[in-house]
Design an enzyme around this catalytic site. Structure first.
Site, PDB file in Angstrom:
ATOM      1  N   LYS A  50      45.171  38.056  57.714  1.00  0.00           N
ATOM      2  CA  LYS A  50      46.322  37.378  57.111  1.00  0.00           C
ATOM      3  C   LYS A  50      46.694  38.162  55.857  1.00  0.00           C
ATOM      4  O   LYS A  50      46.074  38.044  54.807  1.00  0.00           O
ATOM      5  CB  LYS A  50      45.997  35.926  56.721  1.00  0.00           C
ATOM      6  CG  LYS A  50      47.263  35.178  56.315  1.00  0.00           C
ATOM      7  CD  LYS A  50      47.081  34.169  55.217  1.00  0.00           C
ATOM      8  CE  LYS A  50      47.228  34.677  53.832  1.00  0.00           C
ATOM      9  NZ  LYS A  50      48.511  35.250  53.409  1.00  0.00           N
ATOM     10  N   GLY A  84      51.695  34.493  57.111  1.00  0.00           N
ATOM     11  CA  GLY A  84      51.688  33.076  56.745  1.00  0.00           C
ATOM     12  C   GLY A  84      51.185  32.898  55.333  1.00  0.00           C
ATOM     13  O   GLY A  84      50.760  33.860  54.683  1.00  0.00           O
ATOM     14  N   GLY A  93      48.768  31.319  52.223  1.00  0.00           N
ATOM     15  CA  GLY A  93      47.338  31.117  52.016  1.00  0.00           C
ATOM     16  C   GLY A  93      46.929  29.693  52.298  1.00  0.00           C
ATOM     17  O   GLY A  93      45.867  29.440  52.876  1.00  0.00           O
ATOM     18  N   VAL A 117      47.727  29.295  56.718  1.00  0.00           N
ATOM     19  CA  VAL A 117      47.011  30.242  57.597  1.00  0.00           C
ATOM     20  C   VAL A 117      45.668  30.648  56.954  1.00  0.00           C
ATOM     21  O   VAL A 117      44.630  30.686  57.632  1.00  0.00           O
ATOM     22  CB  VAL A 117      47.901  31.473  57.881  1.00  0.00           C
ATOM     23  CG1 VAL A 117      47.136  32.534  58.646  1.00  0.00           C
ATOM     24  CG2 VAL A 117      49.132  31.045  58.678  1.00  0.00           C
ATOM     25  N   GLY A 118      45.694  30.918  55.642  1.00  0.00           N
ATOM     26  CA  GLY A 118      44.451  31.304  54.957  1.00  0.00           C
ATOM     27  C   GLY A 118      43.425  30.186  55.020  1.00  0.00           C
ATOM     28  O   GLY A 118      42.244  30.428  55.311  1.00  0.00           O
ATOM     29  N   GLU A 136      36.293  40.383  47.050  1.00  0.00           N
ATOM     30  CA  GLU A 136      36.685  41.395  46.053  1.00  0.00           C
ATOM     31  C   GLU A 136      37.729  40.733  45.160  1.00  0.00           C
ATOM     32  O   GLU A 136      38.873  40.533  45.585  1.00  0.00           O
ATOM     33  CB  GLU A 136      37.299  42.619  46.756  1.00  0.00           C
ATOM     34  CG  GLU A 136      36.337  43.365  47.649  1.00  0.00           C
ATOM     35  CD  GLU A 136      35.299  44.172  46.878  1.00  0.00           C
ATOM     36  OE1 GLU A 136      35.460  44.332  45.651  1.00  0.00           O
ATOM     37  OE2 GLU A 136      34.331  44.617  47.503  1.00  0.00           O
ATOM     38  N   CYS A 156      43.376  45.804  40.180  1.00  0.00           N
ATOM     39  CA  CYS A 156      42.223  44.940  39.866  1.00  0.00           C
ATOM     40  C   CYS A 156      41.283  45.620  38.878  1.00  0.00           C
ATOM     41  O   CYS A 156      40.648  44.960  38.079  1.00  0.00           O
ATOM     42  CB  CYS A 156      41.477  44.586  41.152  1.00  0.00           C
ATOM     43  SG  CYS A 156      41.025  46.045  42.096  1.00  0.00           S
ATOM     44  N   GLU A 194      42.858  37.635  33.253  1.00  0.00           N
ATOM     45  CA  GLU A 194      43.499  38.748  33.958  1.00  0.00           C
ATOM     46  C   GLU A 194      45.015  38.522  33.924  1.00  0.00           C
ATOM     47  O   GLU A 194      45.497  37.452  34.312  1.00  0.00           O
ATOM     48  CB  GLU A 194      43.012  38.792  35.408  1.00  0.00           C
ATOM     49  CG  GLU A 194      43.552  39.991  36.150  1.00  0.00           C
ATOM     50  CD  GLU A 194      43.135  40.020  37.619  1.00  0.00           C
ATOM     51  OE1 GLU A 194      43.268  38.986  38.299  1.00  0.00           O
ATOM     52  OE2 GLU A 194      42.688  41.084  38.084  1.00  0.00           O
TER      53      GLU A 194
HETATM   54  P1  NAD Z   1      46.004  35.862  45.480  1.00  0.00           P
HETATM   55  O1  NAD Z   1      44.576  35.460  45.280  1.00  0.00           O
HETATM   56  O2  NAD Z   1      47.065  35.002  44.944  1.00  0.00           O
HETATM   57  O3  NAD Z   1      46.318  36.026  47.055  1.00  0.00           O
HETATM   58  C1  NAD Z   1      45.515  36.853  47.877  1.00  0.00           C
HETATM   59  C2  NAD Z   1      45.632  36.376  49.310  1.00  0.00           C
HETATM   60  O4  NAD Z   1      45.042  35.072  49.406  1.00  0.00           O
HETATM   61  C3  NAD Z   1      47.068  36.242  49.827  1.00  0.00           C
HETATM   62  O5  NAD Z   1      47.128  36.702  51.152  1.00  0.00           O
HETATM   63  C4  NAD Z   1      47.300  34.740  49.749  1.00  0.00           C
HETATM   64  O6  NAD Z   1      48.269  34.276  50.664  1.00  0.00           O
HETATM   65  C5  NAD Z   1      45.918  34.217  50.099  1.00  0.00           C
HETATM   66  N1  NAD Z   1      45.646  32.826  49.693  1.00  0.00           N
HETATM   67  C6  NAD Z   1      46.244  32.126  48.705  1.00  0.00           C
HETATM   68  N2  NAD Z   1      45.740  30.872  48.664  1.00  0.00           N
HETATM   69  C7  NAD Z   1      44.814  30.782  49.646  1.00  0.00           C
HETATM   70  C8  NAD Z   1      43.962  29.746  50.102  1.00  0.00           C
HETATM   71  N3  NAD Z   1      43.956  28.540  49.539  1.00  0.00           N
HETATM   72  N4  NAD Z   1      43.126  29.993  51.126  1.00  0.00           N
HETATM   73  C9  NAD Z   1      43.094  31.224  51.705  1.00  0.00           C
HETATM   74  N5  NAD Z   1      43.896  32.244  51.327  1.00  0.00           N
HETATM   75  C10 NAD Z   1      44.737  32.036  50.293  1.00  0.00           C
HETATM   76  O7  NAD Z   1      46.108  37.361  44.904  1.00  0.00           O
HETATM   77  P2  NAD Z   1      47.386  38.303  44.811  1.00  0.00           P
HETATM   78  O8  NAD Z   1      48.290  37.798  43.752  1.00  0.00           O
HETATM   79  O9  NAD Z   1      47.909  38.559  46.153  1.00  0.00           O
HETATM   80  O10 NAD Z   1      46.684  39.658  44.303  1.00  0.00           O
HETATM   81  C11 NAD Z   1      46.310  39.874  42.985  1.00  0.00           C
HETATM   82  C12 NAD Z   1      44.844  39.530  42.745  1.00  0.00           C
HETATM   83  O11 NAD Z   1      44.020  40.280  43.640  1.00  0.00           O
HETATM   84  C13 NAD Z   1      44.368  39.906  41.353  1.00  0.00           C
HETATM   85  O12 NAD Z   1      43.546  38.882  40.871  1.00  0.00           O
HETATM   86  C14 NAD Z   1      43.562  41.173  41.582  1.00  0.00           C
HETATM   87  O13 NAD Z   1      42.597  41.439  40.617  1.00  0.00           O
HETATM   88  C15 NAD Z   1      42.964  40.900  42.923  1.00  0.00           C
HETATM   89  N6  NAD Z   1      42.579  42.149  43.575  1.00  0.00           N
HETATM   90  C16 NAD Z   1      41.250  42.467  43.648  1.00  0.00           C
HETATM   91  C17 NAD Z   1      40.871  43.675  44.209  1.00  0.00           C
HETATM   92  C18 NAD Z   1      39.422  44.071  44.317  1.00  0.00           C
HETATM   93  O14 NAD Z   1      39.122  44.978  45.094  1.00  0.00           O
HETATM   94  N7  NAD Z   1      38.517  43.453  43.581  1.00  0.00           N
HETATM   95  C19 NAD Z   1      41.829  44.558  44.708  1.00  0.00           C
HETATM   96  C20 NAD Z   1      43.185  44.191  44.640  1.00  0.00           C
HETATM   97  C21 NAD Z   1      43.544  42.980  44.063  1.00  0.00           C
END
Ligand code: NAD
Length: 476
Positions: A169, A200, A202, A205-206, A244, A278, A378
């Site tokens: 997803k 979809g 989070g 679908v998540g 991650e 990140c 962050e």
């Molecule tokens: P996010 O956590 O908002 O979303 C990530 C994914 O999770 C998306 O696909 C989203 O739809 C899904 N999601 C949201 N709510 C969910 C739920 N309740 N259940 C399951 N899935 C759900 O993050 P973002 O804004 O897309 O990305 C930025 C974040 O990602 C920053 O915090 C960054 O540090 C982190 N990041 C970490 C790494 C790493 O390798 N450590 C790499 C890239 C980004």
């Protein structure tokens, strides 16, 4: 305008059963450039069923067969690298050269994993026991927007290399990119059901991936907050978790460092991908005795870092990905001002000369304290907090005073001293006198609330296998 209304399930593009649609917005023009039809529980359950059915046969494929598949996946992505790059530029607005680099790197994940797989110990011996590293089953992969291709390919590659099947997803705001990437993956002729991709949100679908009993492991990259939700939602079925997550990485410049090198590098470390990385080093620790010198060099380094449109070959920074991200950055800049940190460059509002687009002003605060919001949370945008310290011990203590532990950076004129400081920092990666994460086999992942598990090379493969001990298999 493109409408993405299909998912990739069981080797075919199928119409979405979920009917809700979402606009895809250009961060450069703020105009609608596409629409995505969001999948629902039925779509993702179909994908999980397909992945489950494909698992028994796929888990018995040989390393050589999987190596050929990884090669085909690489070639299929590279065949459309220009189109993929164009879609990334359209959806994220980041400079063209950087976008292309990230796309090529995403394709390379398949080759790097193929190489790591070839030397991975799938069978081990301990005492008189043979230990077989077995695949787990269906991997549920959930990815963020900030490097869409890298994260999707970076999860599919190790999942397949170890004999698992996968449902992905991706971030819903990356649907144009995901569509082209999925077409590439589909062209690689991987057995049906091994790779499935569902668009979809989070929360629908998540959340289904997190709770579905047929998912064995979740490989998630995203924010720490969502990582915790996934951990809670998956607890009932006790899934394996590879998380991650976010960071607030420290960058310590020691008093013997060459500031003319270390300060421009600090800006590049903090503002890479327009601060939407990140591992961005967003807390810069400077010896109080050299703060004035650092201030001047910081202002110079920021003004030399050009912000521009994607097709500007001199641009290092672009817009933030969305209105939401732009607003978040404004919120933190205001918080820094309210808390009394000194703004030395940047500030509130859109970058001068841009009439539209989510172009925030690259911002540096000095005189920040480590208990300020801008030093603890962050931000995910081009905002750097500079914190002064008196002694090396204090610098290490400030660096470690965080809930995160993803990356850290140390600069010093004395490599041994820098290494000694690096050894005291609690982070998954510490870069000494450099700012580029350029060793593709070095483990990547976080201590503390930056996550669980590691990506890359053998460390990444370990996440997707479970040891099965065959006792009495060999004689002592
Ligand atoms: P996010 O956590 O908002 O979303 C990530 C994914 O999770 C998306 O696909 C989203 O739809 C899904 N999601 C949201 N709510 C969910 C739920 N309740 N259940 C399951 N899935 C759900 O993050 P973002 O804004 O897309 O990305 C930025 C974040 O990602 C920053 O915090 C960054 O540090 C982190 N990041 C970490 C790494 C790493 O390798 N450590 C790499 C890239 C980004």
């Amino acid at each position: 305008m493109k409408v993405i209304d299909q998912h990739y399930i069981n080797g075919r593009f199928v119409p979405s059963q979920g009917r809700e649609t979402m606009d895809l917005i250009s961060p450069v023009t703020e105009e609608v450039i596409g629409k995505v039809v969001l999948g629902d529980e039925r779509d993702i359950r179909d994908a999980i069923t397909a992945a489950k059915a494909a698992f028994p046969a796929f888990s018995r494929t040989s390393i050589a067969e999987r190596g050929e598949m990884l090669q085909r996946l690489h070639d299929a992505v590279m065949a459309r690298v220009d189109e993929l790059t164009e879609a990334a530029v359209q959806e994220y607005g980041s400079p063209l050269a950087a976008s292309r680099g990230r796309t090529v790197f995403a394709a390379k994940a398949f080759l790097l994993t193929k190489e790591a797989m070839a030397s991975f110990d799938f069978e081990r011996v301990t005492g008189t026991t043979k230990v077989v590293m077995e695949p787990l089953g269906v991997v549920g992969a959930i990815t963020p927007w900030n490097a869409n291709y890298t994260h999707i390919c970076g999860k599919i590659a190790p999942a397949l290399a170890t004999g698992n099947t996968i449902v992905v997803k991706p971030s819903e705001i990356s649907a144009l990119q995901t569509q082209i990437l999925t077409e590439c993956l589909a062209a690689a002729e991987i057995p049906a059901g091994v790779i499935n991709i569902v668009n979809g949100t989070g929360t629908i679908v998540g959340a289904e991936i997190s709770s579905n009993p047929d998912i064995s492991i979740i490989s998630f990259t995203g924010s720490t907050g969502v990582g915790k939700t996934i951990a809670r939602d998956s607890a009932a079925t006790l899934k394996r978790l590879a998380l991650e997550l976010g960071g607030k990485s420290p960058n310590i410049i020691l008093d013997d460092a060459n500031f003319k090198e270390a300060i421009p590098r600090a800006i590049q470390i903090a503002f890479s991908n327009t601060g939407q990385a990140c591992h961005a080093g967003t807390r810069l620790l400077i010896p109080a005795s050299r703060l004035e010198e650092a201030k001047k060099l910081l202002i110079e380094a920021v003004s030399a870092t050009k912000l521009g449109y994607p097709d500007d070959p001199n641009a290092a920074l672009g817009p933030l990905v969305s209105r939401k991200q732009f607003d978040t950055v404004q919120h933190y800049i205001q918080a820094g001002i309210d808390e009394g940190a000194e703004l030395i460059t940047g500030g509130l509002g859109r970058f001068e000369g841009f009439e539209h687009g989510y172009f925030a002003r690259p911002t540096v605060f000095i005189g920040a304290k480590n208990d300020m919001k801008i030093a603890r949370e962050e931000i995910f945008g081009p905002v750097l907090s500079v914190i002064a310290y008196e002694t090396e011990e204090e610098a290490v203590s400030i660096a470690n005073d965080t809930i995160y532990g993803l990356a850290a950076y140390v600069s010093s004129g004395d490599h041994e001293r820098a290494s000694r400081v690096a050894s005291q920092i609690v982070a998954g990666r510490v870069l000494v006198n450099k700012g580029v994460h350029d060793d593709p086999y070095a483990p990547f992942g976080g201590f503390k609330q930056s996550g669980i598990g590691r990506d890359s090379g053998h460390y990444g493969l370990e996440e997707f296998v479970e040891p099965k001990a065959l006792l009495g298999f060999t004689q002592a």
